[in-house]
Design a protein around this motif. Structure first.
Motif, PDB file in Angstrom:
ATOM      1  N   TYR A 217       0.652  12.564 -42.189  1.00  0.00           N
ATOM      2  CA  TYR A 217       0.726  11.156 -41.481  1.00  0.00           C
ATOM      3  C   TYR A 217      -0.793  11.091 -41.018  1.00  0.00           C
ATOM      4  N   THR A 218      -0.989   9.957 -40.248  1.00  0.00           N
ATOM      5  CA  THR A 218      -2.473   9.785 -39.736  1.00  0.00           C
ATOM      6  C   THR A 218      -2.174   9.650 -38.296  1.00  0.00           C
ATOM      7  N   VAL A 219      -2.555   8.742 -37.526  1.00  0.00           N
ATOM      8  CA  VAL A 219      -2.718   8.717 -36.116  1.00  0.00           C
ATOM      9  C   VAL A 219      -1.739   7.860 -35.313  1.00  0.00           C
ATOM     10  N   GLY A 220      -0.999   8.152 -34.567  1.00  0.00           N
ATOM     11  CA  GLY A 220       0.103   7.410 -33.717  1.00  0.00           C
ATOM     12  C   GLY A 220      -0.375   6.937 -32.304  1.00  0.00           C
ATOM     13  N   PRO A 221       0.184   6.302 -31.387  1.00  0.00           N
ATOM     14  CA  PRO A 221      -0.160   5.480 -30.337  1.00  0.00           C
ATOM     15  C   PRO A 221      -0.974   6.438 -29.401  1.00  0.00           C
ATOM     16  N   HIS A 222      -0.758   7.712 -29.226  1.00  0.00           N
ATOM     17  CA  HIS A 222      -1.267   8.587 -28.575  1.00  0.00           C
ATOM     18  C   HIS A 222      -2.808   8.857 -29.057  1.00  0.00           C
ATOM     19  N   SER A 223      -3.959   9.288 -28.143  1.00  0.00           N
ATOM     20  CA  SER A 223      -4.872   9.761 -28.510  1.00  0.00           C
ATOM     21  C   SER A 223      -5.155  11.098 -27.581  1.00  0.00           C
ATOM     22  N   TRP A 224      -6.208  11.914 -27.886  1.00  0.00           N
ATOM     23  CA  TRP A 224      -6.444  13.199 -26.904  1.00  0.00           C
ATOM     24  C   TRP A 224      -6.890  12.831 -25.537  1.00  0.00           C
ATOM     25  N   LYS A 225      -7.515  11.396 -25.449  1.00  0.00           N
ATOM     26  CA  LYS A 225      -8.013  11.115 -24.171  1.00  0.00           C
ATOM     27  C   LYS A 225      -6.828  11.298 -23.017  1.00  0.00           C
ATOM     28  N   LYS A 226      -5.629  11.348 -23.498  1.00  0.00           N
ATOM     29  CA  LYS A 226      -4.340  11.514 -22.283  1.00  0.00           C
ATOM     30  C   LYS A 226      -4.681  12.813 -21.796  1.00  0.00           C
ATOM     31  N   TYR A 227      -5.275  13.855 -22.504  1.00  0.00           N
ATOM     32  CA  TYR A 227      -5.428  15.172 -21.921  1.00  0.00           C
ATOM     33  C   TYR A 227      -6.922  15.357 -21.316  1.00  0.00           C
ATOM     34  N   LEU A 228      -8.077  14.468 -21.794  1.00  0.00           N
ATOM     35  CA  LEU A 228      -9.340  14.670 -21.442  1.00  0.00           C
ATOM     36  C   LEU A 228      -9.725  13.737 -20.188  1.00  0.00           C
ATOM     37  N   HIS A 229      -9.004  12.603 -20.448  1.00  0.00           N
ATOM     38  CA  HIS A 229      -9.152  11.528 -19.453  1.00  0.00           C
ATOM     39  C   HIS A 229      -7.720  10.771 -19.302  1.00  0.00           C
ATOM     40  N   PRO A 230      -6.965  11.737 -18.327  1.00  0.00           N
ATOM     41  CA  PRO A 230      -5.743  11.223 -18.114  1.00  0.00           C
ATOM     42  C   PRO A 230      -5.452   9.731 -17.946  1.00  0.00           C
ATOM     43  N   PRO A 231      -4.265   9.229 -18.034  1.00  0.00           N
ATOM     44  CA  PRO A 231      -3.989   7.791 -17.785  1.00  0.00           C
ATOM     45  C   PRO A 231      -4.038   7.660 -16.005  1.00  0.00           C
ATOM     46  N   VAL A 232      -3.727   8.524 -15.355  1.00  0.00           N
ATOM     47  CA  VAL A 232      -3.885   8.699 -13.876  1.00  0.00           C
ATOM     48  C   VAL A 232      -4.309   9.988 -13.541  1.00  0.00           C
ATOM     49  N   SER A 233      -5.348   9.933 -12.627  1.00  0.00           N
ATOM     50  CA  SER A 233      -5.710  11.382 -12.215  1.00  0.00           C
ATOM     51  C   SER A 233      -6.356  10.933 -10.620  1.00  0.00           C
ATOM     52  N   TYR A 234      -5.845  12.205  -9.756  1.00  0.00           N
ATOM     53  CA  TYR A 234      -6.406  11.979  -8.535  1.00  0.00           C
ATOM     54  C   TYR A 234      -7.782  12.401  -8.153  1.00  0.00           C
ATOM     55  N   LEU A 235      -8.539  11.563  -7.457  1.00  0.00           N
ATOM     56  CA  LEU A 235      -9.692  11.971  -6.969  1.00  0.00           C
ATOM     57  C   LEU A 235      -9.715  12.495  -5.746  1.00  0.00           C
ATOM     58  N   TRP A 236      -9.100  12.072  -4.585  1.00  0.00           N
ATOM     59  CA  TRP A 236      -9.384  12.693  -3.328  1.00  0.00           C
ATOM     60  C   TRP A 236      -7.924  12.294  -2.621  1.00  0.00           C
ATOM     61  N   ARG A 237      -7.672  13.126  -1.421  1.00  0.00           N
ATOM     62  CA  ARG A 237      -6.648  12.862  -0.807  1.00  0.00           C
ATOM     63  C   ARG A 237      -7.053  12.741   0.688  1.00  0.00           C
ATOM     64  N   THR A 238      -6.385  11.995   1.409  1.00  0.00           N
ATOM     65  CA  THR A 238      -6.819  12.151   3.121  1.00  0.00           C
ATOM     66  C   THR A 238      -5.611  12.372   3.946  1.00  0.00           C
ATOM     67  N   ASN A 239      -5.847  12.944   5.137  1.00  0.00           N
ATOM     68  CA  ASN A 239      -4.982  13.134   6.187  1.00  0.00           C
ATOM     69  C   ASN A 239      -5.286  12.800   7.301  1.00  0.00           C
ATOM     70  N   THR A 240      -4.410  11.994   8.187  1.00  0.00           N
ATOM     71  CA  THR A 240      -4.757  11.857   9.245  1.00  0.00           C
ATOM     72  C   THR A 240      -4.824  13.026  10.056  1.00  0.00           C
ATOM     73  N   THR A 241      -5.970  13.080  11.108  1.00  0.00           N
ATOM     74  CA  THR A 241      -6.208  14.004  12.046  1.00  0.00           C
ATOM     75  C   THR A 241      -6.205  13.535  13.625  1.00  0.00           C
ATOM     76  N   ALA A 242      -6.323  14.333  14.500  1.00  0.00           N
ATOM     77  CA  ALA A 242      -6.441  13.704  15.860  1.00  0.00           C
ATOM     78  C   ALA A 242      -7.401  12.855  16.096  1.00  0.00           C
TER      79      ALA A 242
END
Lengths: 271, 387
Positions: B80-105
């Motif tokens: 078969y050939t290629v379907g709707p997915h490509s390898w970018k889903k692993y290398l450049h994921p659809p959602v990825s987190y860059l940073w988190r923040t949390n409240t401090t005093a």
């Protein structure tokens, strides 16, 4: 690239919807040095990140200064910041105004509205190295007198004997007795020699287009005119794709461009 | 088992009956194996520990806006050939987190949200997809800035490429010289040969890591006849392409066609859904989101795939830059075939055909480009006739 924390040192209200933040780095990771024309990504948790040009004096190393117009979801939250609050910053990013490259020439700074904010650092630098330039001209236009940024500073600069400062407004509401008319009406009055002039222009795109046309009438060549271009930006590092203008990434190829190198792209509709 | 040490560029053969060993050896080397498998009537990429999860004996029938799986008459693993997915889903994921923040005093603090990436072995990467990975490498690794998350993911993969021995209905890699044979960017490249009772894979070693893995899998040196059989299959694929596209002088032609009436026509047909940008293996645009927890104490700053077909993509205060749909379609196509070349020195299209297959409005970029090319040729003929 993580943003670094800065604390609000001072909030100064410029106009009804525009304010200037002076920020102090919380630790040594937060950089305040920049080159005139560069921008930072300013971030507030839960609100998001926005690109804002640096509007302070590049020679002072204490605070980071940003002038912000409260127009969107993020900047409206920033408008509520008070002294002591925290803000996170990534940057600085982008190309700069050719302030040093223009030494020995006449320098003409032309700003429309909020466009004075990214040009103010260039003007500070020119003033501190005044002897390196011939004629220095600042032309500024705003919609109304109430929309003028840095009014006290403009008045002080206008008092200098070796700088020409002209200010105009589109509509003279609220007892204005100065010049009335769009920014281009000031250009014929600028005391500069077109043959040795470098012009730095920032404002809405339509204002920059007409300004360039007017400068060309005075025979300032397009490769001596520099403009600052704005587009949507999410990353500032060429990854998010939002700021593309034809083949140009405004965030990393700009935001400051020599006009003749971008004019073809600026002239196209919906691009 | 032959005990000669394998080297980069060597050609060996593994029998179909030994194929599972490859997955096992990769697992032993702590790779999580991902490859093509069937889900919801489509071939997508997912984790697998057994080769039996591959779409064995299945093929895909692709055309404008259509994709169907069909039984094959044989038990090919990669028929078969290629379907709707490509390898970018692993290398450049659809959602990825860059940073988190949390409240401090006295305000808040920022901490990184970038996680240690999984160590993945990709099974069945097609030539066009290797080219797409190379294109995204340029975006994320080879400019002034480096995307640390992408870099970490990219450095952690093992690539088993598969040369295509049949072309899909929307494929046009042969026109763009991006396939059907994998030429670089792999650790191992397989060509599946299935004739009568023979079922084996010709394996090209593409790296020292590939040689090391192959060393542990039962293999034989490839005979000239086996090499020739595999090459003939790939060569035949070149002749089977469902689509063609002439890339010669295309950049210049498009740069001169910003006001071509074809954009108006496309603006009428395109739905602005962004499907093409989601399935495209080179599309890299993202937007950002802040997610606050219910207490308001912590925030996660994420990036998420975005599409230049959305209205807000170009928003700056006062409005959107690209409001008419024609301008958004134009942006996408121009980026792939014109501006990408100036940005990165190569085309942004690898000829995989996904955007044709997955367009619900039956838009086929090869037809659209041909329409612009032909109308321009006609005009030139007219001008030529007058002179």
């Amino acid at each position: 690239m993580l943003p670094h924390l800065f604390r609000v040192h001072q909030v100064h209200r410029e106009t009804v919807d525009t304010f200037t933040l002076q920020l102090d780095p919380v630790d040594e990771r937060g950089a305040v040095s920049f080159v005139p024309g560069q921008f930072n990504m300013l971030y507030l948790p839960g609100a998001g990140e926005v690109p804002i040009s640096v509007s302070g004096d590049p020679a002072q190393a204490k605070h980071l200064t940003h002038t912000i117009r409260s127009v969107g979801a993020v900047t409206k939250v920033m408008d509520k910041l008070k002294r002591g609050d925290l803000l996170a910053v990534r940057g600085p990013f982008g190309t700069h105004w050719p302030v040093e490259e223009a030494e020995g020439n006449d320098i003409v700074i032309i700003a429309g509205g909020l466009g004075l904010a990214p040009l103010r650092p260039a003007f500070y630098q020119v003033l501190s190295d005044r002897e390196k330039y011939n004629k220095v001209v600042l032309l500024y236009g705003a919609r109304t007198p109430q929309d003028l940024l840095y009014r006290h500073e403009l008045e002080r600069w206008r008092g200098l004997l070796d700088v020409q400062v002209e200010v105009t407004v589109d509509s003279p509401v609220g007892g204005w007795h100065g010049d009335v008319g769009v920014i281009t009406t000031l250009i014929p009055r600028g005391h500069f020699d077109p043959a040795r002039t470098v012009a730095l222009v920032c404002g809405p795109e339509i204002m920059m287009r007409y300004t360039v046309m007017e400068l060309e009438k005075r025979e300032v060549s397009q490769n001596k005119i520099f403009v600052s271009i704005e587009r949507n930006m999410k990353c500032a590092t060429g990854f998010c794709g939002h700021c593309q203008l034809g083949p140009i990434f405004i965030c990393k190829d700009g935001p400051i461009f020599r006009f003749d190198l971008v004019k073809d792209w600026l002239g196209k509709r919906d691009i | 088992m032959v005990n000669l040490l394998l080297e980069n560029g060597d050609l060996v053969v593994i029998e179909q009956s030994d194929f599972q060993q490859l997955l096992d050896v990769l697992a032993e080397r702590t790779y999580q194996v991902v490859g093509p498998t069937i889900r919801d009537s489509a071939i997508i990429y997912d984790e697998m520990t057994s080769y039996t999860k591959l779409p064995i004996g299945w093929t895909d029938v692709q055309g404008k806006g259509t994709y169907r799986l069909k039984r094959r008459e044989d038990d090919a693993l990669f028929g078969y050939t290629v379907g709707p997915h490509s390898w970018k889903k692993y290398l450049h994921p659809p959602v990825s987190y860059l940073w988190r923040t949390n409240t401090t005093a006295d305000g808040f603090q920022v901490t990184t949200a970038i996680e240690e990436p999984p160590k993945l072995a990709f099974i069945g990467v097609r030539a066009c997809e290797l080219q797409a990975i190379a294109a995204q490498d340029q975006v994320f690794l080879q400019g002034r800035f480096v995307d640390a998350d992408y870099k970490a993911r990219r450095e952690n993969i093992f690539v088993v490429a598969v040369n295509c021995v049949q072309a899909g209905g929307t494929c046009f890699c042969a026109s763009l010289k991006t396939g059907p044979k994998a030429t670089s960017g792999f650790d191992l490249a397989l060509t599946e040969v299935l004739t009568g009772t023979n079922h084996y894979f010709l394996v090209e070693i593409g790296s020292s890591a590939g040689a090391d893995v192959m060393q542990a899998v039962t293999h034989q040196p490839a005979s000239p006849a086996q090499i020739e059989a595999a090459e003939a299959l790939v060569e035949a694929t070149t002749q089977q392409m469902g689509r063609t596209l002439e890339p010669l002088d295309l950049k210049e032609l498009l740069y001169n066609s910003y006001e071509h009436p074809q954009w108006d026509e496309l603006g009428e047909r395109c739905l602005g859904c962004g499907s093409c940008t989601m399935v495209c293996p080179t599309c890299f645009c993202t937007t950002t989101h802040d997610t606050i927890d219910v207490t308001g104490e912590t925030t996660a700053h994420s990036k998420k795939w975005d599409s230049c077909f959305t209205m807000t993509f170009s928003y700056i205060h006062g409005g959107n830059v690209r409001t008419p749909l024609r301008s958004r379609y134009r942006q996408w196509l121009m980026h792939k075939f014109a501006t990408w070349l100036d940005q990165f020195g190569r085309s942004g299209c690898v000829g995989c055909g996904r955007c044709i297959t997955w367009c619900p409005a039956y838009i086929d970029i090869t037809e659209e480009i041909r329409a612009i090319q032909e109308s321009t040729n006609k005009q030139e003929e007219k001008i030529g006739g007058k002179l």
